[in-house]
Write a protein that holds these residues in place. Structure first.
Motif, PDB file in Angstrom:
ATOM      1  N   ASP A  56     -19.915  -3.750 -14.507  1.00 21.88           N
ATOM      2  CA  ASP A  56     -19.333  -3.466 -13.186  1.00 21.88           C
ATOM      3  C   ASP A  56     -17.859  -3.837 -13.151  1.00 21.88           C
ATOM      4  O   ASP A  56     -17.031  -3.114 -12.599  1.00 21.88           O
ATOM      5  CB  ASP A  56     -20.080  -4.230 -12.089  1.00 21.88           C
ATOM      6  CG  ASP A  56     -21.507  -3.742 -11.898  1.00 21.88           C
ATOM      7  OD1 ASP A  56     -21.812  -2.619 -12.356  1.00 21.88           O
ATOM      8  OD2 ASP A  56     -22.300  -4.492 -11.284  1.00 21.88           O
ATOM      9  N   TYR A  57     -17.520  -4.969 -13.738  1.00 22.32           N
ATOM     10  CA  TYR A  57     -16.131  -5.430 -13.765  1.00 22.32           C
ATOM     11  C   TYR A  57     -15.256  -4.443 -14.552  1.00 22.32           C
ATOM     12  O   TYR A  57     -14.161  -4.088 -14.114  1.00 22.32           O
ATOM     13  CB  TYR A  57     -16.079  -6.822 -14.399  1.00 22.32           C
ATOM     14  CG  TYR A  57     -14.716  -7.450 -14.428  1.00 22.32           C
ATOM     15  CD1 TYR A  57     -14.115  -7.908 -13.268  1.00 22.32           C
ATOM     16  CD2 TYR A  57     -14.036  -7.598 -15.629  1.00 22.32           C
ATOM     17  CE1 TYR A  57     -12.871  -8.495 -13.289  1.00 22.32           C
ATOM     18  CE2 TYR A  57     -12.788  -8.177 -15.667  1.00 22.32           C
ATOM     19  CZ  TYR A  57     -12.215  -8.635 -14.492  1.00 22.32           C
ATOM     20  OH  TYR A  57     -10.978  -9.202 -14.530  1.00 22.32           O
ATOM     21  N   ARG A  58     -15.747  -3.989 -15.695  1.00 25.17           N
ATOM     22  CA  ARG A  58     -14.979  -3.028 -16.500  1.00 25.17           C
ATOM     23  C   ARG A  58     -14.763  -1.719 -15.755  1.00 25.17           C
ATOM     24  O   ARG A  58     -13.671  -1.146 -15.773  1.00 25.17           O
ATOM     25  CB  ARG A  58     -15.684  -2.752 -17.825  1.00 25.17           C
ATOM     26  CG  ARG A  58     -15.530  -3.848 -18.820  1.00 25.17           C
ATOM     27  CD  ARG A  58     -16.153  -3.459 -20.135  1.00 25.17           C
ATOM     28  NE  ARG A  58     -15.995  -4.544 -21.085  1.00 25.17           N
ATOM     29  CZ  ARG A  58     -16.669  -4.656 -22.198  1.00 25.17           C
ATOM     30  NH1 ARG A  58     -17.567  -3.740 -22.508  1.00 25.17           N
ATOM     31  NH2 ARG A  58     -16.471  -5.663 -23.002  1.00 25.17           N
ATOM     32  N   ARG A  59     -15.830  -1.234 -15.113  1.00 25.67           N
ATOM     33  CA  ARG A  59     -15.689   0.011 -14.356  1.00 25.67           C
ATOM     34  C   ARG A  59     -14.696  -0.134 -13.216  1.00 25.67           C
ATOM     35  O   ARG A  59     -13.877   0.761 -12.957  1.00 25.67           O
ATOM     36  CB  ARG A  59     -17.052   0.460 -13.819  1.00 25.67           C
ATOM     37  CG  ARG A  59     -17.934   1.121 -14.865  1.00 25.67           C
ATOM     38  CD  ARG A  59     -19.171   1.737 -14.242  1.00 25.67           C
ATOM     39  NE  ARG A  59     -20.084   0.740 -13.705  1.00 25.67           N
ATOM     40  CZ  ARG A  59     -20.979   0.072 -14.429  1.00 25.67           C
ATOM     41  NH1 ARG A  59     -21.079   0.305 -15.717  1.00 25.67           N
ATOM     42  NH2 ARG A  59     -21.773  -0.824 -13.870  1.00 25.67           N
ATOM     43  N   ALA A  60     -14.726  -1.263 -12.528  1.00 26.28           N
ATOM     44  CA  ALA A  60     -13.794  -1.490 -11.426  1.00 26.28           C
ATOM     45  C   ALA A  60     -12.358  -1.542 -11.925  1.00 26.28           C
ATOM     46  O   ALA A  60     -11.449  -0.964 -11.313  1.00 26.28           O
ATOM     47  CB  ALA A  60     -14.147  -2.781 -10.692  1.00 26.28           C
ATOM     48  N   LEU A  61     -12.129  -2.211 -13.040  1.00 27.00           N
ATOM     49  CA  LEU A  61     -10.769  -2.271 -13.600  1.00 27.00           C
ATOM     50  C   LEU A  61     -10.308  -0.897 -14.074  1.00 27.00           C
ATOM     51  O   LEU A  61      -9.144  -0.526 -13.881  1.00 27.00           O
ATOM     52  CB  LEU A  61     -10.715  -3.271 -14.754  1.00 27.00           C
ATOM     53  CG  LEU A  61     -10.593  -4.729 -14.358  1.00 27.00           C
ATOM     54  CD1 LEU A  61     -10.573  -5.620 -15.587  1.00 27.00           C
ATOM     55  CD2 LEU A  61      -9.339  -4.968 -13.544  1.00 27.00           C
ATOM     56  N   THR A  62     -11.191  -0.142 -14.698  1.00 25.08           N
ATOM     57  CA  THR A  62     -10.828   1.192 -15.162  1.00 25.08           C
ATOM     58  C   THR A  62     -10.434   2.074 -13.984  1.00 25.08           C
ATOM     59  O   THR A  62      -9.429   2.793 -14.031  1.00 25.08           O
ATOM     60  CB  THR A  62     -12.014   1.824 -15.918  1.00 25.08           C
ATOM     61  OG1 THR A  62     -12.381   0.973 -16.998  1.00 25.08           O
ATOM     62  CG2 THR A  62     -11.662   3.193 -16.457  1.00 25.08           C
ATOM     63  N   THR A  63     -11.212   2.001 -12.918  1.00 24.07           N
ATOM     64  CA  THR A  63     -10.903   2.778 -11.715  1.00 24.07           C
ATOM     65  C   THR A  63      -9.576   2.336 -11.112  1.00 24.07           C
ATOM     66  O   THR A  63      -8.743   3.172 -10.734  1.00 24.07           O
ATOM     67  CB  THR A  63     -12.024   2.612 -10.675  1.00 24.07           C
ATOM     68  OG1 THR A  63     -13.263   2.992 -11.273  1.00 24.07           O
ATOM     69  CG2 THR A  63     -11.762   3.449  -9.448  1.00 24.07           C
ATOM     70  N   LEU A  64      -9.349   1.036 -11.063  1.00 25.67           N
ATOM     71  CA  LEU A  64      -8.115   0.515 -10.499  1.00 25.67           C
ATOM     72  C   LEU A  64      -6.909   0.980 -11.304  1.00 25.67           C
ATOM     73  O   LEU A  64      -5.917   1.468 -10.746  1.00 25.67           O
ATOM     74  CB  LEU A  64      -8.153  -1.013 -10.452  1.00 25.67           C
ATOM     75  CG  LEU A  64      -6.878  -1.703  -9.980  1.00 25.67           C
ATOM     76  CD1 LEU A  64      -6.629  -1.378  -8.524  1.00 25.67           C
ATOM     77  CD2 LEU A  64      -6.975  -3.196 -10.195  1.00 25.67           C
ATOM     78  N   PHE A  65      -6.970   0.866 -12.619  1.00 24.29           N
ATOM     79  CA  PHE A  65      -5.841   1.278 -13.454  1.00 24.29           C
ATOM     80  C   PHE A  65      -5.628   2.786 -13.414  1.00 24.29           C
ATOM     81  O   PHE A  65      -4.503   3.268 -13.477  1.00 24.29           O
ATOM     82  CB  PHE A  65      -6.012   0.789 -14.885  1.00 24.29           C
ATOM     83  CG  PHE A  65      -5.848  -0.699 -15.024  1.00 24.29           C
ATOM     84  CD1 PHE A  65      -4.851  -1.377 -14.345  1.00 24.29           C
ATOM     85  CD2 PHE A  65      -6.693  -1.429 -15.836  1.00 24.29           C
ATOM     86  CE1 PHE A  65      -4.687  -2.740 -14.464  1.00 24.29           C
ATOM     87  CE2 PHE A  65      -6.544  -2.794 -15.969  1.00 24.29           C
ATOM     88  CZ  PHE A  65      -5.541  -3.456 -15.282  1.00 24.29           C
TER      89      PHE A  65
END
Length: 76
Positions: A56-65
């Motif tokens: 979940d953390y990786r997906r959130a960071l990917t979306t943010l970037f």
């Protein structure tokens, strides 16, 4: 340097009355504790939750970037 420590005096009558008023402690019949199977299930659950959290953390960071990259103009 020595410091004076406070001493609490308990009189014999108070000690005996406290001992009589104390509730009996319930002792479990089986002192075996958790089994290996129970411990394995708990630890497996922890690992699964950790992996899901990392995903979940990786997906959130990917979306943010991705949103940050799309929103900023590029200078050539």
């Amino acid at each position: 340097m020595q410091t004076n420590r406070q001493v609490r005096v308990i009189k014999r009558e108070q000690r005996e009355s406290n001992r009589d008023n104390a509730a009996p402690v319930a002792i479990r019949a089986d002192n075996t504790g958790p089994t290996e199977r129970d411990m394995r299930a708990v630890v497996s659950g922890w690992v699964r939750e950790h992996r899901e959290g990392v995903g979940d953390y990786r997906r959130a960071l990917t979306t943010l970037f991705a949103r940050l990259d799309a929103g900023t103009p590029r200078v050539a």
